[in-house]
Design a protein around this motif. Structure first.
Motif, PDB file in Angstrom:
ATOM      1  N   SER A  46       0.831  -1.207   0.000  1.00  0.00           N
ATOM      2  CA  SER A  46       0.000   0.000   0.000  1.00  0.00           C
ATOM      3  C   SER A  46       0.865   1.257   0.000  1.00  0.00           C
ATOM      4  N   MET A  47       2.068   1.154   0.586  1.00  0.00           N
ATOM      5  CA  MET A  47       2.952   2.316   0.598  1.00  0.00           C
ATOM      6  C   MET A  47       3.505   2.597  -0.802  1.00  0.00           C
ATOM      7  N   GLY A  48       3.599   1.575  -1.618  1.00  0.00           N
ATOM      8  CA  GLY A  48       4.047   1.763  -2.999  1.00  0.00           C
ATOM      9  C   GLY A  48       3.059   2.626  -3.767  1.00  0.00           C
ATOM     10  N   ILE A  49       1.781   2.299  -3.658  1.00  0.00           N
ATOM     11  CA  ILE A  49       0.776   3.083  -4.388  1.00  0.00           C
ATOM     12  C   ILE A  49       0.655   4.486  -3.777  1.00  0.00           C
ATOM     13  N   ALA A  50       0.845   4.581  -2.469  1.00  0.00           N
ATOM     14  CA  ALA A  50       0.800   5.897  -1.807  1.00  0.00           C
ATOM     15  C   ALA A  50       1.936   6.787  -2.318  1.00  0.00           C
ATOM     16  N   HIS A  51       3.143   6.257  -2.303  1.00  0.00           N
ATOM     17  CA  HIS A  51       4.292   7.042  -2.789  1.00  0.00           C
ATOM     18  C   HIS A  51       4.081   7.482  -4.243  1.00  0.00           C
ATOM     19  N   ALA A  52       3.553   6.559  -5.045  1.00  0.00           N
ATOM     20  CA  ALA A  52       3.459   6.822  -6.482  1.00  0.00           C
ATOM     21  C   ALA A  52       2.405   7.875  -6.818  1.00  0.00           C
ATOM     22  N   THR A  53       1.327   7.922  -6.045  1.00  0.00           N
ATOM     23  CA  THR A  53       0.212   8.779  -6.458  1.00  0.00           C
ATOM     24  C   THR A  53       0.000  10.029  -5.598  1.00  0.00           C
ATOM     25  N   ALA A  54       0.731  10.158  -4.495  1.00  0.00           N
ATOM     26  CA  ALA A  54       0.518  11.334  -3.641  1.00  0.00           C
ATOM     27  C   ALA A  54       0.776  12.617  -4.439  1.00  0.00           C
ATOM     28  N   ALA A  55      -0.112  13.580  -4.286  1.00  0.00           N
ATOM     29  CA  ALA A  55      -0.031  14.796  -5.097  1.00  0.00           C
ATOM     30  C   ALA A  55       1.218  15.618  -4.790  1.00  0.00           C
ATOM     31  N   ARG A  56       1.723  15.518  -3.561  1.00  0.00           N
ATOM     32  CA  ARG A  56       2.887  16.359  -3.258  1.00  0.00           C
ATOM     33  C   ARG A  56       4.198  15.681  -3.613  1.00  0.00           C
ATOM     34  N   GLY A  57       4.145  14.522  -4.270  1.00  0.00           N
ATOM     35  CA  GLY A  57       5.334  13.724  -4.528  1.00  0.00           C
ATOM     36  C   GLY A  57       5.398  12.625  -3.483  1.00  0.00           C
ATOM     37  N   ALA A  58       6.483  11.836  -3.514  1.00  0.00           N
ATOM     38  CA  ALA A  58       6.543  10.641  -2.666  1.00  0.00           C
ATOM     39  C   ALA A  58       6.150  10.952  -1.228  1.00  0.00           C
TER      40      ALA A  58
END
Lengths: 123, 628
Positions: free
Chosen positions: B431-443
């Motif tokens: 889940s952290m992979g998808i979070a890092h990839a899609t967060a609007a402010r960057g990783a």
């Protein structure tokens, strides 16, 4: 509590240089130098609790100077201090660590005065 | 108004004008507060043409409707501006005591624009704002600045300031409140520096009015009961985020050696238990918080807060450093200079790996870089804050630094969209992979707060999503359903950051309160009858507007990726050995859950209209960035 405003509270919290929180509230100490310092009789003892009569208080601040832990102060021209909220103080109720307790132990009060005085001196 | 103060402070530093702006009731309902207001204003008042370090950028300090009440964790501050690091929406959040005083001073938020000719600070007291000379503060670090302002103005003022890093336009510069509570991410300290704004100082005697006080107290007492009764609370109250070091190491998720591995053999030396046993002198809480998760540490003659989990990794395991005293010092040093520990640690880790691989040499760096050498790291912190020598390159952040150097060093730059990757590894927790990839402010891990699979909160998952998602959603190395979890947790995190409440005060961790509780709290405080579906829609509107801001800047699916280290290099050791991040699969699921176009990552018109974003829709149409 219809409005939350720390500025209007009868307790303040400072921080010592050592990182401790210092709750400044009247411990209803047995020596009550604030009462002795009051020139108008606005500070009175009622059942061991020091209370402010706002009608008489002239806001001179002598009490503020006299208090060893600075648990009384002048706000909007009148002395403000803890009057124990009819012996059901919400500050003690909502204190998450038990640092604030309602007690009738003279020993605990004296110990608190000592530790707060020490903390104030270091800050 | 209840909850809200009903006023926004506008400050233009170019012409030294301050003015009050009424808070529009529909803005409150549609964008709630905190991050919601920030995103709306950024969208309306900045864009692709905005230079993050130009006078046209905004710097927003926002509170929310719950800020300054007694709700546990309601002391969080939201800061925003266009990010000098990513060139996209920059937002950062800190604890402490600053945000409630925005309200006690009479405002819901402060919007600062323009640029002063000389150093200034903004002083706000009970609905009056003044721009004051700060030439005596320029050049001071954040701790000296805070002390100096308190000497000058009294110990009861609240201060947010930037250090030398912000003054020197270090791209990863932070904004520091109360010395150790830091809005660190996305380089907003550099925005402050570019405006020559050294500090914002608050004092206030106003109150936050609550619409339904009895109901609020009832909810509060029930909330406190849940918090005290949670099996996770006691440990969290004792150690704060430092408690994560040991368990994250045991699941292979403690980034080590520039995210090469997730296992650090000396992790014990960086654990919360070790710090508390050897250095703790006191406990500290943010405003009105039951969790009081900060430990005050003493080292030599200095005291300050413990390094958070993130910093124990970024200046510890990820640099192969096992000296806790160094990490404590490095953390304070970064707080003083006003530098994001996550970004600087990751940039130094990149330099060390490149040096080891011969891609950087002493000719580039001026000093020998070797893993685990804390003396060298300490020098690099100073050099970065003042942009000296090799520090001038590090100050640009890992994306720009690696692009400048070239020579294949880009491969070791651990960032997404220009923001360095924090202390998680998507290979060990998908889940952290998808979070890092899609967060609007960057990783980022805190835009989505996908914590439910960290230790497998099965009950919370069953309750929040339904048991049909078990066991996969609770299994941290299964990629299945993580896109769905990411979408829902991202919406909820956005709502919590509107209020502004701490995500770690029972909302995202531990998972005690969910949409129902949040809607009740909001309604009791503001008197606005907010139904769960309306709150969800507001959160989704904010997340979509934030995405639209990125789409305007050219972001698409191609940018929602991860460094190859996570997608192509299997985890080399530990319990998740052999794992990679199945990013494409999770992206498909995430976009589908969002109702976004899978091919482009753009937002369909239908979705925008459903959220009441008609104008955004026509703008994106004009840019040719509406899918199909």
């Amino acid at each position: 509590m219809e409005e939350f405003s720390p500025a209007r509270a009868k307790i303040r919290v400072l921080e010592s240089k050592e990182g401790h929180g210092i709750p400044l509230l009247c411990l209803q100490c047995p020596t009550h130098p604030c009462v002795d310092a009051c020139p108008t009789g606005a500070l009175r003892l009622e059942d061991g609790v020091v209370k402010v009569d706002e009608e008489i208080c002239v806001g001179c601040g002598n009490c503020e100077q006299a208090c060893p832990i600075r648990a009384i102060w002048i706000s909007e021209g009148k002395a403000v201090k803890c009057e124990l909220c009819s012996l059901d103080p919400p500050c003690a109720k909502y204190c998450p660590t038990g640092a604030i307790q309602l007690t009738d132990s003279l020993e605990k009060v004296e110990e608190s005065i000592r530790s707060i005085t020490t903390l104030r001196r270091t800050s | 108004m209840f909850g809200y103060m009903g006023k926004i402070l506008r400050v233009n530093l170019s012409n030294a004008k301050v003015s009050d702006q009424e808070l529009d009731g529909s803005l409150a309902r549609e964008y709630l507060g905190g991050i919601g207001f920030c995103i709306k204003w950024l969208y309306d008042m900045t864009g692709p043409e905005t230079d993050p370090l130009g006078p046209e950028n905004l710097l927003i300090f926002a509170a929310g409707p719950i800020s300054g009440t007694m709700w546990p964790g309601s002391g969080r501050l939201e800061v925003a501006g266009k990010s000098p690091q990513t060139g996209l929406a920059g937002y950062s959040n800190s604890g402490g005591h600053f945000a409630p005083y925005i309200k006690y001073a009479g405002y819901d938020a402060i919007i600062i624009e323009g640029r002063s000719d000389k150093p200034v600070y903004l002083y706000v007291e009970d609905e009056k704002a003044e721009i004051k000379d700060a030439s005596h503060l320029w050049g001071l670090n954040t701790w000296e600045t805070e002390d100096s302002l308190k000497d000058e103005l009294g110990e009861d003022v609240k201060v947010a300031c930037t250090g030398q890093a912000g003054e020197n336009l270090v791209k990863m510069a932070s904004i520091v409140t109360g010395k150790c509570r830091v809005a660190a991410r996305t380089g907003l300290g550099a925005v402050m520096g570019s405006k020559r704004l050294k500090a914002v100082v608050l004092r206030g005697t106003k109150g936050v009015r609550v619409a339904k006080p009895e109901l609020f107290i009832e909810l509060l007492e029930r909330g406190i009961e849940s918090i005290e009764g949670s099996p996770f609370s006691e440990h969290y109250m004792e150690f704060g985020t430092t408690l994560l070091v040991a368990p994250m190491n045991s699941i292979g998720r403690l980034p080590t050696k520039n995210h090469w591995s997730g296992v650090f053999s000396k992790a014990d030396m960086l654990s919360g238990e070790y710090l508390v046993e050897h250095y703790r002198v006191a406990k500290r809480a943010c405003f009105s918080c039951r969790f009081h998760c900060k430990n005050v540490l003493k080292l030599g003659n200095e005291i300050g807060d413990h390094p958070e989990y993130e910093t124990l990794c970024s200046f510890g395991s990820n640099l192969m450093i096992d000296d806790p005293e160094f990490v404590i010092r490095a953390n304070w040093l970064c707080d003083k200079y006003g530098i994001d520990t996550i970004s600087l640690g990751a940039t130094i880790a990149w330099a060390m790996e490149c040096y080891e691989k011969g891609l950087l040499t002493k000719e580039d760096t001026g000093i020998e870089l070797e893993w685990g050498n804390s003396d060298v790291v300490e020098r690099l912190i100073h050099m970065t804050a003042f942009r000296e020598g090799f520090g001038d390159l590090l100050a640009e952040g890992v994306k720009r630094a690696s692009q400048k150097v070239g020579r294949g060093t880009e491969r070791y730059a651990m960032h997404v969209k220009g923001l360095e990757i924090p202390a998680q590894d998507g290979r060990a927790q998908k889940s952290m992979g998808i979070a890092h990839a899609t967060a609007a402010r960057g990783a980022d891990h805190l835009t989505h707060c996908t914590f439910l699979d960290e230790v497998g909160f099965e009950e919370a998952i069953a309750e929040r999503f339904g048991s049909k998602y078990l066991p996969e959603m609770a299994n941290r190395i299964s990629a299945k359903y993580k896109g769905i979890m990411a979408k829902e947790c991202e919406d909820f995190t956005a709502a919590v950051n509107c209020m502004v409440i701490c995500v770690s005060a029972g909302f995202l961790f531990p998972p005690l309160f969910w949409w129902g509780e949040l809607a009740q709290i909001y309604s009791a405080v503001t008197g606005i009858d907010m139904k769960v579906h309306e709150l969800k829609m507001a959160a989704e509107r904010i997340v979509n507007l934030r995405r639209a801001y990125l789409i305007r800047h050219g972001i698409s699916r191609a940018d929602d990726g991860l460094p190859e280290r996570f997608t192509k290099e299997p985890a080399p050791e530990g319990p998740c050995k052999g794992q990679i991040v199945e990013i494409e699969q999770m992206l498909d699921e995430y976009y589908e859950a969002r109702g976004w176009d899978k091919k482009t990552g753009w937002i369909p018109e239908k979705k925008l209209l459903e959220l009441g974003l008609e104008e955004v829709s026509s703008q994106l149409r004009g840019l040719g960035r509406l899918p199909g």
